[in-house]
Design a protein around this motif. Structure first.
Motif, PDB file in Angstrom:
ATOM      1  N   VAL A 258       6.812   1.314   4.610  1.00 32.12           N
ATOM      2  CA  VAL A 258       6.510   1.695   3.225  1.00 32.12           C
ATOM      3  C   VAL A 258       6.542   3.221   3.144  1.00 32.12           C
ATOM      4  CG1 VAL A 258       4.844   1.524   1.341  1.00 32.12           C
ATOM      5  CG2 VAL A 258       5.043  -0.346   3.013  1.00 32.12           C
TER       6      VAL A 258
ATOM      7  N   LYS B   3       5.777   6.928   2.536  1.00 29.14           N
ATOM      8  CA  LYS B   3       4.453   7.515   2.266  1.00 29.14           C
ATOM      9  C   LYS B   3       4.315   7.983   0.820  1.00 29.14           C
ATOM     10  CE  LYS B   3       2.877   8.985   6.826  1.00 29.14           C
ATOM     11  NZ  LYS B   3       4.048   8.871   7.720  1.00 29.14           N
TER      12      LYS B   3
ATOM     13  N   ALA C  84       5.795   6.756  -1.800  1.00 27.42           N
ATOM     14  CA  ALA C  84       6.190   5.750  -2.807  1.00 27.42           C
ATOM     15  C   ALA C  84       5.100   5.603  -3.874  1.00 27.42           C
ATOM     16  CB  ALA C  84       6.420   4.412  -2.113  1.00 27.42           C
TER      17      ALA C  84
ATOM     18  N   ASP D 160       4.668   2.881  -5.719  1.00 28.79           N
ATOM     19  CA  ASP D 160       4.112   1.536  -5.563  1.00 28.79           C
ATOM     20  C   ASP D 160       4.221   1.135  -4.096  1.00 28.79           C
ATOM     21  OD1 ASP D 160       3.766   0.958  -8.459  1.00 28.79           O
ATOM     22  OD2 ASP D 160       5.926   1.311  -8.418  1.00 28.79           O
ATOM     23  N   LYS D 161       3.087   0.879  -3.492  1.00 19.86           N
ATOM     24  CA  LYS D 161       3.120   0.530  -2.060  1.00 19.86           C
ATOM     25  C   LYS D 161       3.102  -0.987  -1.847  1.00 19.86           C
ATOM     26  CE  LYS D 161       1.635   4.783   0.073  1.00 19.86           C
ATOM     27  NZ  LYS D 161       2.010   5.645  -1.053  1.00 19.86           N
ATOM     28  N   GLN D 162       2.880  -1.718  -2.959  1.00 17.39           N
ATOM     29  CA  GLN D 162       2.897  -3.181  -2.865  1.00 17.39           C
ATOM     30  C   GLN D 162       3.768  -3.740  -3.994  1.00 17.39           C
ATOM     31  OE1 GLN D 162      -1.378  -4.177  -2.891  1.00 17.39           O
ATOM     32  NE2 GLN D 162      -0.998  -5.049  -0.856  1.00 17.39           N
TER      33      GLN D 162
ATOM     34  N   PRO E  16       3.620  -5.655   1.126  1.00 17.18           N
ATOM     35  CA  PRO E  16       4.034  -4.247   1.197  1.00 17.18           C
ATOM     36  C   PRO E  16       5.426  -4.073   0.589  1.00 17.18           C
ATOM     37  CG  PRO E  16       3.248  -5.015   3.337  1.00 17.18           C
ATOM     38  CD  PRO E  16       3.343  -6.220   2.451  1.00 17.18           C
ATOM     39  N   LYS E  17       5.617  -3.009  -0.187  1.00 18.70           N
ATOM     40  CA  LYS E  17       6.921  -2.755  -0.813  1.00 18.70           C
ATOM     41  C   LYS E  17       7.685  -1.762   0.067  1.00 18.70           C
ATOM     42  CE  LYS E  17       8.909  -1.633  -5.336  1.00 18.70           C
ATOM     43  NZ  LYS E  17       9.802  -0.521  -5.230  1.00 18.70           N
ATOM     44  N   GLY E  18       8.535  -2.304   0.883  1.00 19.65           N
ATOM     45  CA  GLY E  18       9.285  -1.424   1.782  1.00 19.65           C
ATOM     46  C   GLY E  18      10.418  -2.182   2.430  1.00 19.65           C
TER      47      GLY E  18
END
Ligand SMILES: [Zn+2]
Length: 604
Positions: A477, A479, A481, A483-485, A568-570
């Motif tokens: 993810v 750092k 970002a 939106d992290k989720q 997690p959005k990654g």
């Protein structure tokens, strides 16, 4: 013996004309994809001769009904007398003969199967894979063949076969070489170069954004790097031909004995990511010159052109090839270490979203490849793919072998043994032969491993395997970002579709449990219109689950409640461990053949 000697002498004196089976193809109407084909067989002994067209072509494990392009089938003897013909199945013509009749059959052929890479004729070229073009008769399958083409003026003809005694003529020692040596004739760019004393030819049909000279340089690097995996031993004598089709509406490639055909959309050569995909495909096909063409599962030796060639090892033939294509372009300097690792991280992530991995083993998938039919909305939920599963098993085998041998040996050593000890001439290999090769390389018994991961559906332990090479699998993810989720529902929608058409729903995912199915058209989530272009962005607006989802199913409006989960959005990533030991770094470098990144000499 006498007859063979006589035939050889005649062949030496007058070339192609005296080969035992003569094929001729005349383009009748290029724009309308029509040709006239004839085949002349030597004098027959019985009262009938069965003439057949294969039901599949090598490199594609699927029944294709290739005889459906044949019309106006006729037969005659050397005196020009018509011989009666009846069809006995979809691809068999039974010719009634008299003793010593030399039988010539002729037919009109419709050739408009470009994407299947079997036969295509138009006013710029013809691509001819003999399995969809030239019929054979079993008693003469092993006899030498000669091919003569009658094509429009200005065309050039290329093939892995040796040239015959006239322009647009080729000769081959038997029908098997003919079907594995497709012909590209027409207007194309042509390049030739030398690698390790071998002639490497490239013929490119179609306009596109490629740079032919650069392509040749990069293909040469692939050739050299692939041969290195096999200790510099090439399975072909002196020449290899890359046929490249650059046009629209196609994609894919097929391997042959000493040639390949690669089809790429014409504008997909310039951007680095696109070009790398082309190079990986070329590496895949070139690796096949050994893995499949020089050695393959014993059930496919010889090929049976009239039946499916069932075997449990297509994951080795195809999937291991997909594994090595990446290693070849990495070692050839055509892709970076980061790109290589990114590709495998994505492959592992995809695999972990494949519930079918617990439903079907690699062996079962290989056996059933003949009915896999390019997948369906259920494929990922109920199956594994011989390419992706075989690629990941390749990764797992290579890492396990490196672990067992402290980095010294790997999967390439196993393939080298298969090439040297189980070639087509030696009858091919079976699963026990591969396990024996694994044992020979590592000194360890692989039976339990095989029953867990090849014949069984146990989860492949990527984390521990990668750790030995100083790597970890993670969802990265960024750092910074916003939106992290993100919300995960488990549906896949057709990219860019508007409204959003669901193509797959992952088994047991929130969308699955809510009753969303492939084919549904999503219209709105929580009362807001969605499309395939913005679905994930719109979902980010939602603060809480469940979602109210409106969709059309066969024109009828439905309202469903979906309870997605936050994740997690990654991007999936294979990252170097922070403090790897010397052993881990050494194993990684031995495996990949490139230095550990932080050990590379600093750039000046
Ligand atoms: Zn392949």
């Amino acid at each position: 013996m006498k007859r063979a000697l006589f035939a050889t002498l005649l062949a030496l004196v007058s070339g192609a004309a005296c080969a035992d089976v003569d094929y001729q193809l005349r383009i009748l109407d290029a724009a309308h994809h029509l040709a006239e084909v004839s085949a002349t067989f030597p004098a027959v002994t019985g009262n009938t001769l069965d003439v057949q067209m294969p039901i599949w072509r090598t490199g594609r494990y699927e029944v294709l009904n290739l005889s459906n392009g044949v019309r106006r089938f006729k037969a005659a003897n050397q005196k020009g007398e018509a011989l009666p013909v009846i069809k006995t199945d979809k691809g068999t013509w039974r010719v009634q003969t008299h003793p010593n009749d030399k039988v010539t059959v002729s037919y009109e052929l419709y050739a408009n199967l470009l994407g299947e890479r079997t036969r295509h004729i138009d006013d710029t070229h013809a691509y001819l894979d003999a399995s969809g073009v030239f019929v054979y008769a079993a008693p003469y399958r092993g006899q030498p063949v000669a091919v003569k083409l009658d094509v429009p003026a200005g065309w050039q003809s290329r093939s892995g076969m040796e040239p015959g005694s006239c322009p647009h003529c080729f000769v081959a020692p038997n029908y098997d070489v003919l079907v594995d040596s497709p012909i590209e004739t027409g207007i194309h760019e042509f390049y030739t170069s030398q690698v390790d004393g071998k002639e490497i030819d490239v013929a490119i049909w179609g306009r596109g954004n490629y740079d032919g000279k650069k392509m040749v340089q990069d293909l040469d690097k692939i050739v050299a790097q692939t041969a290195r995996l096999y200790g510099g031993k090439y399975p072909f004598q002196h020449r290899y031909l890359f046929i490249v089709h650059a046009t629209d509406g196609i994609g894919g490639a097929t391997e042959h004995i000493n040639s390949t055909v690669i089809q790429i959309p014409r504008w997909r050569f310039h951007e680095h990511k696109d070009y790398l995909r082309f190079l990986n495909t070329a590496a895949h096909e070139f690796f096949h010159t050994w893995n499949v063409k020089a050695y393959r599962p014993k059930e496919m030796v010889p090929y049976d052109y009239q039946h499916e060639n069932y075997n449990p090892l297509l994951w080795v033939a195809e999937g291991n090839t997909s594994y090595f294509e990446e290693l070849i372009t990495l070692r050839a300097g055509l892709q970076k270490r980061d790109e290589f690792l990114e590709g495998f991280a994505k492959a592992i992530d995809d695999y972990r979203h494949t519930p079918g991995r617990f439903q079907q083993s690699a062996s079962e998938s290989s056996f059933d490849e003949w009915i896999a039919g390019g997948g369906s909305d259920r494929a990922r939920n109920a199956s594994v793919n011989i390419y992706s599963k075989g690629m990941l098993l390749g990764l797992a085998m290579d890492l396990e072998l490196r672990r067992q041998t402290s980095g010294a040996k790997g999967l390439e050593d196993v393939h080298r043994i298969l090439y040297e000890q189980h070639s087509v001439a030696q009858g091919g290999y079976d699963a026990a032969d591969i396990r024996a090769a694994l044992k020979q390389v590592s000194g360890q018994d692989w039976s339990a491993w095989w029953s867990q991961y090849v014949d069984g559906t146990a989860e492949i332990p990527f984390e521990s395997l990668l750790k030995d090479a100083g790597l970890q699998y993670t969802i990265d993810v960024p750092k910074d970002a916003d939106d992290k989720q993100e919300w995960w529902a488990g549906w896949r929608v057709r990219e860019g579709s508007d409204p959003a058409v669901v193509t797959e729903v992952e088994r047991d995912s929130p969308a699955w449990k809510a009753g969303v199915v492939a084919g549904d058209t999503l219209i709105a989530v929580n009362g807001i219109r969605v499309s395939g272009k913005d679905l994930s962005d719109k979902l980010l607006l939602a603060k809480d689950a469940p979602f109210k989802v409106h969709l059309f199913r066969r024109d009828e409006l439905r309202e469903l409640e979906v309870t997605p989960v936050l994740q997690p959005k990654g991007k999936a990533k294979l990252k170097e461990l922070d403090k790897p030991g010397a052993g881990q770094k050494m194993l990684d470098a031995a495996w990949l053949g490139v230095p550990w990144p932080k050990d590379e000499p600093a750039k000046k």
